[in-house]
Design a protein around this motif. Structure first.
Motif, PDB file in Angstrom:
ATOM      1  N   PRO A  16      58.418  43.018  33.349  1.00  0.00           N
ATOM      2  CA  PRO A  16      57.951  43.900  34.423  1.00  0.00           C
ATOM      3  C   PRO A  16      57.114  43.110  35.434  1.00  0.00           C
ATOM      4  CG  PRO A  16      57.542  44.880  32.270  1.00  0.00           C
ATOM      5  CD  PRO A  16      57.990  43.470  32.021  1.00  0.00           C
ATOM      6  N   ALA A  17      57.107  43.580  36.682  1.00  0.00           N
ATOM      7  CA  ALA A  17      56.478  42.806  37.759  1.00  0.00           C
ATOM      8  C   ALA A  17      54.963  42.663  37.598  1.00  0.00           C
ATOM      9  CB  ALA A  17      56.793  43.480  39.098  1.00  0.00           C
ATOM     10  N   ASN A  18      54.328  43.672  37.017  1.00  0.00           N
ATOM     11  CA  ASN A  18      52.862  43.692  36.999  1.00  0.00           C
ATOM     12  C   ASN A  18      52.281  42.769  35.923  1.00  0.00           C
ATOM     13  OD1 ASN A  18      50.191  44.444  37.356  1.00  0.00           O
ATOM     14  ND2 ASN A  18      50.391  46.344  36.155  1.00  0.00           N
ATOM     15  N   ALA A  19      51.718  41.619  36.348  1.00  0.00           N
ATOM     16  CA  ALA A  19      51.078  40.691  35.412  1.00  0.00           C
ATOM     17  C   ALA A  19      49.580  40.980  35.383  1.00  0.00           C
ATOM     18  CB  ALA A  19      51.338  39.250  35.833  1.00  0.00           C
ATOM     19  N   VAL A  20      49.067  41.266  34.199  1.00  0.00           N
ATOM     20  CA  VAL A  20      47.654  41.639  34.055  1.00  0.00           C
ATOM     21  C   VAL A  20      46.929  40.489  33.348  1.00  0.00           C
ATOM     22  CG1 VAL A  20      46.077  43.293  32.977  1.00  0.00           C
ATOM     23  CG2 VAL A  20      48.252  44.086  33.941  1.00  0.00           C
ATOM     24  N   THR A  21      45.943  39.920  34.028  1.00  0.00           N
ATOM     25  CA  THR A  21      45.230  38.763  33.451  1.00  0.00           C
ATOM     26  C   THR A  21      44.142  39.240  32.481  1.00  0.00           C
ATOM     27  OG1 THR A  21      43.542  38.753  35.166  1.00  0.00           O
ATOM     28  CG2 THR A  21      45.559  37.481  35.613  1.00  0.00           C
ATOM     29  N   ASN A  22      43.606  38.266  31.740  1.00  0.00           N
ATOM     30  CA  ASN A  22      42.492  38.592  30.842  1.00  0.00           C
ATOM     31  C   ASN A  22      41.292  39.110  31.645  1.00  0.00           C
ATOM     32  OD1 ASN A  22      44.076  37.666  28.770  1.00  0.00           O
ATOM     33  ND2 ASN A  22      43.118  35.633  28.686  1.00  0.00           N
ATOM     34  N   ALA A  23      41.085  38.512  32.818  1.00  0.00           N
ATOM     35  CA  ALA A  23      39.966  38.946  33.660  1.00  0.00           C
ATOM     36  C   ALA A  23      40.161  40.399  34.101  1.00  0.00           C
ATOM     37  CB  ALA A  23      39.839  38.027  34.867  1.00  0.00           C
ATOM     38  N   ASP A  24      41.422  40.762  34.401  1.00  0.00           N
ATOM     39  CA  ASP A  24      41.704  42.168  34.757  1.00  0.00           C
ATOM     40  C   ASP A  24      41.316  43.095  33.602  1.00  0.00           C
ATOM     41  OD1 ASP A  24      42.843  41.379  37.164  1.00  0.00           O
ATOM     42  OD2 ASP A  24      44.881  41.286  36.346  1.00  0.00           O
ATOM     43  N   LEU A  25      41.676  42.661  32.381  1.00  0.00           N
ATOM     44  CA  LEU A  25      41.397  43.512  31.214  1.00  0.00           C
ATOM     45  C   LEU A  25      39.903  43.640  30.942  1.00  0.00           C
ATOM     46  CD1 LEU A  25      43.848  42.864  28.252  1.00  0.00           C
ATOM     47  CD2 LEU A  25      43.631  44.848  29.716  1.00  0.00           C
ATOM     48  N   ALA A  26      39.187  42.552  31.244  1.00  0.00           N
ATOM     49  CA  ALA A  26      37.739  42.547  30.996  1.00  0.00           C
ATOM     50  C   ALA A  26      37.012  43.591  31.849  1.00  0.00           C
ATOM     51  CB  ALA A  26      37.176  41.163  31.251  1.00  0.00           C
ATOM     52  N   LEU A  27      37.703  44.057  32.913  1.00  0.00           N
ATOM     53  CA  LEU A  27      37.105  45.123  33.734  1.00  0.00           C
ATOM     54  C   LEU A  27      37.242  46.481  33.033  1.00  0.00           C
ATOM     55  CD1 LEU A  27      38.648  44.079  37.200  1.00  0.00           C
ATOM     56  CD2 LEU A  27      36.302  43.636  36.376  1.00  0.00           C
ATOM     57  N   ARG A  28      38.119  46.512  32.025  1.00  0.00           N
ATOM     58  CA  ARG A  28      38.471  47.777  31.380  1.00  0.00           C
ATOM     59  C   ARG A  28      37.872  47.926  29.989  1.00  0.00           C
ATOM     60  NH1 ARG A  28      44.875  49.349  31.802  1.00  0.00           N
ATOM     61  NH2 ARG A  28      44.606  51.257  30.614  1.00  0.00           N
ATOM     62  N   VAL A  29      37.852  46.810  29.241  1.00  0.00           N
ATOM     63  CA  VAL A  29      37.294  46.832  27.878  1.00  0.00           C
ATOM     64  C   VAL A  29      36.301  45.697  27.713  1.00  0.00           C
ATOM     65  CG1 VAL A  29      39.123  47.973  26.534  1.00  0.00           C
ATOM     66  CG2 VAL A  29      39.329  45.561  27.070  1.00  0.00           C
ATOM     67  N   THR A  31      35.603  42.671  26.718  1.00  0.00           N
ATOM     68  CA  THR A  31      36.213  41.416  26.288  1.00  0.00           C
ATOM     69  C   THR A  31      36.030  40.383  27.387  1.00  0.00           C
ATOM     70  OG1 THR A  31      38.214  40.438  25.343  1.00  0.00           O
ATOM     71  CG2 THR A  31      38.554  41.934  27.194  1.00  0.00           C
ATOM     72  N   ASN A  32      36.541  39.189  27.173  1.00  0.00           N
ATOM     73  CA  ASN A  32      36.455  38.163  28.223  1.00  0.00           C
ATOM     74  C   ASN A  32      37.573  37.149  28.040  1.00  0.00           C
ATOM     75  OD1 ASN A  32      35.302  35.847  26.503  1.00  0.00           O
ATOM     76  ND2 ASN A  32      33.983  37.589  26.027  1.00  0.00           N
ATOM     77  N   ASP A  33      37.863  36.429  29.122  1.00  0.00           N
ATOM     78  CA  ASP A  33      38.970  35.466  29.134  1.00  0.00           C
ATOM     79  C   ASP A  33      38.782  34.394  28.052  1.00  0.00           C
ATOM     80  OD1 ASP A  33      41.334  34.181  30.413  1.00  0.00           O
ATOM     81  OD2 ASP A  33      39.886  32.609  30.869  1.00  0.00           O
ATOM     82  N   GLN A  34      37.544  33.948  27.906  1.00  0.00           N
ATOM     83  CA  GLN A  34      37.274  32.860  26.956  1.00  0.00           C
ATOM     84  C   GLN A  34      37.618  33.290  25.523  1.00  0.00           C
ATOM     85  OE1 GLN A  34      34.765  32.128  24.521  1.00  0.00           O
ATOM     86  NE2 GLN A  34      35.408  29.977  24.413  1.00  0.00           N
ATOM     87  N   TRP A  35      37.215  34.501  25.121  1.00  0.00           N
ATOM     88  CA  TRP A  35      37.516  34.969  23.755  1.00  0.00           C
ATOM     89  C   TRP A  35      39.030  35.072  23.571  1.00  0.00           C
ATOM     90  CZ3 TRP A  35      40.224  38.293  20.795  1.00  0.00           C
ATOM     91  CH2 TRP A  35      39.862  38.417  19.457  1.00  0.00           C
ATOM     92  N   ILE A  36      39.699  35.714  24.511  1.00  0.00           N
ATOM     93  CA  ILE A  36      41.143  35.954  24.333  1.00  0.00           C
ATOM     94  C   ILE A  36      41.900  34.626  24.279  1.00  0.00           C
ATOM     95  CG2 ILE A  36      43.201  37.085  25.254  1.00  0.00           C
ATOM     96  CD1 ILE A  36      41.345  39.123  26.635  1.00  0.00           C
ATOM     97  N   ARG A  37      41.587  33.720  25.203  1.00  0.00           N
ATOM     98  CA  ARG A  37      42.295  32.425  25.218  1.00  0.00           C
ATOM     99  C   ARG A  37      42.024  31.608  23.972  1.00  0.00           C
ATOM    100  NH1 ARG A  37      44.793  30.766  29.992  1.00  0.00           N
ATOM    101  NH2 ARG A  37      44.116  32.068  31.712  1.00  0.00           N
ATOM    102  N   SER A  38      40.762  31.533  23.564  1.00  0.00           N
ATOM    103  CA  SER A  38      40.457  30.647  22.438  1.00  0.00           C
ATOM    104  C   SER A  38      40.946  31.220  21.107  1.00  0.00           C
ATOM    105  CB  SER A  38      38.954  30.342  22.384  1.00  0.00           C
ATOM    106  OG  SER A  38      38.247  31.542  22.192  1.00  0.00           O
ATOM    107  N   ARG A  39      40.953  32.550  20.963  1.00  0.00           N
ATOM    108  CA  ARG A  39      41.393  33.140  19.684  1.00  0.00           C
ATOM    109  C   ARG A  39      42.893  33.361  19.599  1.00  0.00           C
ATOM    110  NH1 ARG A  39      37.171  34.887  15.971  1.00  0.00           N
ATOM    111  NH2 ARG A  39      35.273  34.230  17.011  1.00  0.00           N
ATOM    112  N   THR A  40      43.560  33.459  20.772  1.00  0.00           N
ATOM    113  CA  THR A  40      44.983  33.843  20.727  1.00  0.00           C
ATOM    114  C   THR A  40      45.901  32.952  21.558  1.00  0.00           C
ATOM    115  OG1 THR A  40      44.959  35.292  22.687  1.00  0.00           O
ATOM    116  CG2 THR A  40      44.250  36.277  20.604  1.00  0.00           C
TER     117      THR A  40
END
Ligand code: UT7
Length: 325
Positions: A16-29, A31-40
């Motif tokens: 699907p066209a809509n790419a949602v970054t970790n930073a986008d998600l951090a506005l919603r829940v 979390t943060n980019d650093q946690w998501i990238r380093s753990r997954t």
């Protein structure tokens, strides 16, 4: 004497066209980019539009696989869709795909084996072809997991994405002593004693809802490393192939740390491992065909390569396959 092989005639994928970054998600829940990238290893995921159903995603991937193979939809005899996010409880997503791509009446059904779904669907398609019943079968893994997530639960919602991938399997009749090509072997298994590790907490016959994804991440991680690497060893042994001879490993994309641990157990250098989790996240049954398509499109994989696939997910269900492209 002649034998029948099932060969990969074309591969296609759709995101699907809509790419949602970790930073986008951090506005919603929380979390943060650093946690998501380093753990997954995840950097972004694609999220389907409201109007896009799983069958739309699957049909788009299927049409690209048919185009890559140069085969018309009218020549398809069977469609198997691996998904845990069907358009409807019934009929199958496969019949919706059949209608959408303009395939003629024929066999069409869904496979529910969560993240191992693509391997299970490939197993069924390979059996239909090797048994001489069919000569062209579309195998699709497609998910709209975004409709199924608890967006309040940061432990799960950051992990998943939407997308689809498809492979056209085609029968080839060859002499017994011809070099082997196509699907060399498939291994699939499940352990129903582990249902509580990764599941949807709803369903039509229990809650009358589709439920949401629930997971004991640490336990699933442990099983994934063990079963995925064991499954590759098993399929290699059953197919009379040495792990050393594998050119590429295309694993299910659930966690980069799982992928690295499996590669280490298999003594496979990471340069031989296809990783797309950074861009696709975990798309369940779609992750392997999406990663395969990505590697083919970028020119990393090509004709003649020996490729190992392996996955584990809810069930627990797992499996592996070896394919000479
Ligand atoms: O595709 C099907 C197969 N699925 C899998 O293979 C997934 C397998 N499991 C995993 O990939 C990992 O277990 C996860 C990525 C799900 C979790 O990683 P983890 O290293 O096992 O983390 P954890 O669940 O042990 O959580 C560690 C910490 C916790 O905080 P405390 O209790 O240590 O203070 C969590 O609350 O990280 C916290 N946490 C988060 N923090 C920021 C959990 N999710 C998040 C988040 N952002 N999104």
């Amino acid at each position: 004497m002649a034998r029948i092989e099932s060969r990969f005639a074309g591969v296609g994928a759709y995101l699907p066209a809509n790419a949602v970054t970790n930073a986008d998600l951090a506005l919603r829940v929380d979390t943060n980019d650093q946690w998501i990238r380093s753990r997954t290893g995840i950097g972004q995921r694609h999220i389907a539009a409201d109007h896009e159903a799983t069958s739309d995603i699957a049909a788009a991937a299927a049409e690209r696989a048919l185009a890559a193979a140069g085969v018309a939809a009218s020549e398809i005899e069977a469609i198997i869709v691996a998904t845990v996010t069907p358009d409807r409880t019934f009929p199958s997503t496969a019949v919706h795909v059949q209608a959408k791509i303009g395939a003629p009446p024929g066999v069409a059904f869904d496979v529910s084996a969560a993240c191992a779904g693509f391997i299970y669907a490939l197993n069924a398609a390979d059996a239909l072809i090797a048994g001489g019943r069919m000569s062209r079968v579309l195998v699709i893994g497609a998910e709209k997991l975004s409709c199924f997530l608890d967006w309040e639960d940061r432990a799960t919602c950051v992990l998943f994405g939407d997308g689809g991938g498809a492979v056209l399997l085609e029968a080839a009749r060859v002499e017994d002593d011809a070099p082997r090509k196509g699907v060399l072997g498939v291994h699939a298994s499940a352990d129903g004693r582990q249902t509580e590790l990764l599941f949807s907490d709803g369903g039509p016959s229990t809650t009358n809802t589709v439920g949401q994804v629930r997971m004991n991440g640490r336990e699933v991680f442990r099983h994934a490393v063990e079963e995925i690497s064991n499954a590759v060893v098993t399929v290699a042994k059953n197919s009379d192939v040495r792990i050393d001879d594998i050119d590429w490993f295309v694993p299910h994309q659930a966690n980069l740390r799982i992928i690295e641990a499996c590669a280490k157990r298999l003594s496979l250098d990471m340069s031989k491992v296809i990783v797309t989790i950074d861009r696709h996240a975990n798309t369940s049954s779609a992750s392997i065909p999406l990663a395969l398509d990505d590697a083919l499109q970028s020119g990393r994989l090509g004709g003649g390569d020996l490729v190992a696939f392996a996955a584990l997910g809810g069930g627990l269900a797992w499996g592996s396959a070896l394919v000479r492209l």
